[in-house]
Design a protein around this motif. Structure first.
Motif, mmCIF file in Angstrom:
data_model
loop_
_atom_site.group_PDB
_atom_site.id
_atom_site.type_symbol
_atom_site.label_atom_id
_atom_site.label_comp_id
_atom_site.label_asym_id
_atom_site.label_seq_id
_atom_site.Cartn_x
_atom_site.Cartn_y
_atom_site.Cartn_z
ATOM 1 N N LEU A 183 0.836 -1.206 0.000
ATOM 2 C CA LEU A 183 0.000 0.000 0.000
ATOM 3 C C LEU A 183 0.870 1.255 0.000
ATOM 4 O O LEU A 183 0.526 2.258 -0.647
ATOM 5 C CB LEU A 183 -0.937 -0.007 1.212
ATOM 6 N N HIS A 184 1.987 1.209 0.718
ATOM 7 C CA HIS A 184 2.870 2.376 0.761
ATOM 8 C C HIS A 184 3.462 2.655 -0.617
ATOM 9 O O HIS A 184 3.561 3.826 -1.036
ATOM 10 C CB HIS A 184 3.990 2.144 1.776
ATOM 11 N N TYR A 187 0.812 4.222 -2.689
ATOM 12 C CA TYR A 187 0.623 5.584 -2.194
ATOM 13 C C TYR A 187 1.711 6.511 -2.741
ATOM 14 O O TYR A 187 1.429 7.637 -3.182
ATOM 15 C CB TYR A 187 0.662 5.537 -0.668
ATOM 16 N N ASN A 191 1.239 9.738 -5.194
ATOM 17 C CA ASN A 191 1.697 11.066 -4.777
ATOM 18 C C ASN A 191 2.665 11.672 -5.783
ATOM 19 O O ASN A 191 2.619 12.883 -6.050
ATOM 20 C CB ASN A 191 2.356 11.000 -3.396
ATOM 21 N N THR A 208 -0.997 8.764 -11.645
ATOM 22 C CA THR A 208 -2.144 8.696 -10.742
ATOM 23 C C THR A 208 -3.151 7.657 -11.233
ATOM 24 O O THR A 208 -3.706 6.899 -10.430
ATOM 25 C CB THR A 208 -2.838 10.067 -10.597
ATOM 26 N N THR A 215 -4.495 -0.138 -7.294
ATOM 27 C CA THR A 215 -5.158 -0.210 -5.987
ATOM 28 C C THR A 215 -6.557 -0.793 -6.128
ATOM 29 O O THR A 215 -7.022 -1.521 -5.248
ATOM 30 C CB THR A 215 -5.204 1.182 -5.336
ATOM 31 N N GLU A 227 -8.011 -0.764 5.182
ATOM 32 C CA GLU A 227 -6.950 0.130 4.746
ATOM 33 C C GLU A 227 -6.787 0.128 3.232
ATOM 34 O O GLU A 227 -6.448 1.151 2.639
ATOM 35 C CB GLU A 227 -5.632 -0.227 5.432
ATOM 36 N N LEU A 231 -7.178 3.534 1.212
ATOM 37 C CA LEU A 231 -6.208 4.076 0.267
ATOM 38 C C LEU A 231 -6.866 4.363 -1.077
ATOM 39 O O LEU A 231 -6.622 5.416 -1.682
ATOM 40 C CB LEU A 231 -5.045 3.103 0.083
ATOM 41 N N LEU A 234 -8.912 7.469 -0.702
ATOM 42 C CA LEU A 234 -8.045 8.652 -0.640
ATOM 43 C C LEU A 234 -7.595 9.060 -2.043
ATOM 44 O O LEU A 234 -7.620 10.251 -2.395
ATOM 45 C CB LEU A 234 -6.827 8.351 0.237
ATOM 46 N N MET A 235 -7.192 8.083 -2.843
ATOM 47 C CA MET A 235 -6.763 8.388 -4.205
ATOM 48 C C MET A 235 -7.895 8.984 -5.029
ATOM 49 O O MET A 235 -7.713 9.980 -5.746
ATOM 50 C CB MET A 235 -6.245 7.111 -4.880
ATOM 51 N N TYR A 287 -4.892 5.282 6.421
ATOM 52 C CA TYR A 287 -5.418 5.637 5.096
ATOM 53 C C TYR A 287 -6.898 5.997 5.179
ATOM 54 O O TYR A 287 -7.366 6.890 4.461
ATOM 55 C CB TYR A 287 -5.200 4.492 4.111
ATOM 56 N N GLN A 290 -7.031 9.575 6.477
ATOM 57 C CA GLN A 290 -6.667 10.524 5.428
ATOM 58 C C GLN A 290 -7.784 10.662 4.403
ATOM 59 O O GLN A 290 -8.062 11.769 3.910
ATOM 60 C CB GLN A 290 -5.381 10.072 4.744
#
Length: 410
Positions: A183-184, A187, A191, A208, A215, A227, A231, A234-235, A287, A290
């Motif tokens: 996941l990191h 992410y 970003n 993106t 994901t 999570e 994520l 969040l995206m 996540y 966020q």
């Protein structure tokens, strides 16, 4: 011949499935990737002329498997000639496998392999984009502003490091840590696409989109993981704002000044639903928090309608779940909006001695913004210029310099 977009998307979606199937069956990561690329090239040449096969995935796996076994047998014959002289037997080549044997979707296993802890984060990102995302080495190099030869070496070293690692999902005890690494990486890819770390463009939509696609794939395989859902939410909630982030000349438009009518409401609705469901049914994670913060921003009709008290509460929760200086930096903005800019500036003070933030342009940019809100225009101008000197993103640099120039005229 340029492929239609739907065929390009299909091939990119199938790439990790085909590669995963071959690696699970044969090992030989490098050879399997070469065979997969050859199958993709064959599809790009044949499908526009002959039409899509009834089972595109099976077609690709069959073609790649045949090419791989041909290559392995050729290599084996060469080794046999060499080893006959040395008196050692050559390794046997597994027979080609039909599509039914290779039908399992190994995309998640492949993601875990590309994000193996033996690799550095930079290598994990590069290998994931290459092997799971299907991006070329040149595309990845362009996204991160390094020469293609440099990126090629990085990917080659990463493959060598994972050589011999079993192609299987981690043990149950290792799942939390290994999934967190996956996941990191996703992410970080998102970003880098949303706000590029250097260069003339503010964002890279190809990155993106790819992060969201990958994901989505993990979410499809693990639909009950809060999570993963967080994520993805969040995206989506962040990507929804992208159409309003830049002027016609590519200049940056900050969140408070964006035309919210240009935000993608379909993505906002999907992201809001995802995070709401995750918060109701899953163990709380960073996540998800966020994503909840992003949802508060996206659901406000105007910037002045933002529920900053709720944002502040969520940042306080996030700081307890995953403390890091960037969270504190963002919380300082929320504190300023609720309690006043002086209170926000006080939150920033400890970050000056945090080596992770030393010299970071975002610390200076946030401080300049809060100084401007506090009415200290001279200090704000100086601090905007300090931030501009430290960023390697041209649109951010131009925006920060323009803010400083605007204050000089005030």
């Amino acid at each position: 011949m340029r492929l239609p977009r739907d065929v390009q998307d299909l091939l990119r979606t199938l790439t990790p499935q085909v590669l995963g199937a071959l690696v699970r069956r044969y090992g030989h990561f490098d050879a399997c990737e070469d065979a997969t690329q050859e199958a993709l090239l064959a599809a790009a040449e044949q499908w526009p002329v002959e039409g899509l096969p009834s089972n595109p995935r099976g077609w690709l796996i069959t073609v790649a498997s045949r090419r791989l076994t041909d290559q392995l047998r050729s290599d084996q014959a060469r080794r046999r000639r060499e080893e006959d002289l040395a008196g050692r037997p050559a390794d046997a080549v597994a027979p080609p496998a039909d599509e039914a044997t290779l039908a399992r979707d190994d995309s998640l296993t492949l993601l875990f392999l590309c994000c193996h802890p033996a690799l550095s984060p930079a290598s994990q990102i590069a290998l994931t984009l290459r092997s799971v995302g299907g991006l070329s080495t040149g595309q990845i190099a362009g996204a991160f502003f390094v020469p293609e030869s440099t990126m090629g070496q990085r990917i080659s070293r990463a493959k060598q490091k994972i050589k011999g690692i079993p192609f299987q999902l981690p043990a149950e005890s290792d799942w939390p840590e290994r999934l967190a690494a996956v996941l990191h990486v996703l992410y970080l890819i998102f970003n880098e696409g949303y706000t590029t770390s250097s260069g003339p463009q503010l964002h890279r939509a190809d990155l993106t989109r790819e992060a969201i696609r990958l994901t989505r794939g993990v979410h499809a395989l693990l639909p009950d993981d809060g999570e993963v859902a967080g994520l993805l939410a969040l995206m989506l909630l962040t990507e929804a704002r992208r159409p309003a982030r830049t002027r016609s000349d590519g200049g940056l438009i900050p969140l408070a000044e964006q035309d919210r009518g240009r935000w993608d409401r379909v993505l906002i609705e999907e992201g809001s639903d995802l995070v709401s469901n995750a918060l109701r049914h899953s163990i709380l994670g960073p996540y998800q928090v966020q994503a909840a913060i992003a949802a508060v921003h996206d659901e406000a009709p105007r910037a002045e309608d933002t529920d900053w008290a709720q944002v502040l509460g969520l940042y306080g929760l996030l700081e307890r779940l995953a403390p890091n200086p960037m969270v504190t930096l963002n919380r300082a903005v929320a504190v300023a909006m609720v309690q006043g800019p002086e209170a926000g500036l006080a939150v920033l003070e400890p970050l000056d001695s945090d080596e992770r933030m030393a010299g970071h342009h975002r610390l200076h940019a946030v401080r300049a913004h809060l100084l401007e809100l506090a009415g200290d225009l001279g200090a704000a101008r100086t601090t905007y210029l300090a931030a501009a000197r430290r960023t390697t993103s041209l649109p951010e640099k131009q925006y920060l310099e323009a803010k400083a120039a605007q204050l000089a005229r005030s």
